[in-house]
Design a protein around this motif. Sequence first.
Motif, PDB file in Angstrom:
ATOM      1  N   ALA A 120       0.827  -1.207   0.000  1.00 36.33           N
ATOM      2  CA  ALA A 120       0.000   0.000   0.000  1.00 36.33           C
ATOM      3  C   ALA A 120       0.863   1.259   0.000  1.00 36.33           C
ATOM      4  N   PRO A 156      -4.957   3.423  -6.067  1.00 41.19           N
ATOM      5  CA  PRO A 156      -4.938   2.895  -4.700  1.00 41.19           C
ATOM      6  C   PRO A 156      -6.295   2.361  -4.251  1.00 41.19           C
ATOM      7  N   TYR A 160      -7.205  -1.393  -2.742  1.00 39.98           N
ATOM      8  CA  TYR A 160      -7.956  -1.698  -1.526  1.00 39.98           C
ATOM      9  C   TYR A 160      -9.098  -2.663  -1.833  1.00 39.98           C
ATOM     10  N   THR A 263      -3.599   0.885   6.250  1.00 33.56           N
ATOM     11  CA  THR A 263      -3.896   0.503   4.867  1.00 33.56           C
ATOM     12  C   THR A 263      -5.110   1.269   4.352  1.00 33.56           C
ATOM     13  N   LEU A 267      -4.872   3.983   1.230  1.00 36.41           N
ATOM     14  CA  LEU A 267      -5.478   3.557  -0.033  1.00 36.41           C
ATOM     15  C   LEU A 267      -6.872   4.121  -0.266  1.00 36.41           C
TER      16      LEU A 267
END
Length: 345
Positions: A120, A156, A160, A263, A267
Amino acid sequence: MNWAGVSIVEVAVILLTTGAIYVGSGWLEGASEDLSTYYGLPMVVQGAVVTAVGSSFPELASVVFAAIVTGSIELGVGAIVGSAIFNVLVIPAVSTLATDEPIEANRTLVYKEAQFYMLAVSTLVITFALAVIYYPDPSAAGDLEGLVTRPLALIPIGLYGLYLFIQAQDTGDFDADRGGRGGIDVRRQWAFLAAGLVVILVAVERLVHAVDLIGAALGVPEFIMGVTVIAGATSLPDALVSVRAARDERGVASLANVLGSNTFDLLVAIPIGVLIVGAASIDFAMAVPMFAVLTGATVLLFTVLRTDLSLTDLEAYALLAAYAAFVLWMILESAGVVAGVLPTG
């Protein structure tokens, strides 16, 4: 420092909102545990998705608020990266020291959650680099500033989506013990989860505002307040949730909450700000050093977790020492005592 300029109202707000966050995080943690049991979720998924997304609401709100009000996400990016550094160094250490035994990890946490988190970080840096290469900011004075557009922001967010798919696959492979779901009032727990999110959101917004006023009164630079005090304030829900999980001997959920929260912030929270404003200018020269510090902090956490798959008190003190060194470095650079390596504005 001019302490006379600090209002007792701001101090009272900090104390009251801290208490409110403690209560709200308790509702959030308890509801997420019961809901995860009811739906048969593994402990890693509970910490990395259910609890982590909930406790990341303050960071998400800060990015959205900055995007709507100022039309920029630069402040939000700084706050999230500072919060991520706090999360990986301070929260696991405090959670360990709050218990009598070392926090236990497992191979799933180290080899899946940790490695995906590093992916990430890399993905967000690559996204910023693509912005500089293909969409240079025409209004910027420097050569390393680019515009993160909505199509780039989807990179991003798409990663995810892959993260959620992997978690869903693990949940499907998990043989859950559903013997305890009969005593769970699922509607009541969803209500507690929603109430906890609302309390945390309102309380953290007020807390950050009060801290900002105190920083201005004391003459503390905004950058120092952002990457230290404000980052710690927005991370308070994560800290309280992780400490509670560690005390309940759920070390995996405690550590997974930290990694899952970071994370989500990297993201999802940052790209959502871009989707709101349409295009956001990013100073690559400012972003890269901060991500380098975040990467170093993350490598340190992974290293101590892999030793015997546990986190001891000695390793916890090492993490706290690393964070203290980071804060000291920020202060010295802000004061001009050392040569500038990290951004100070």
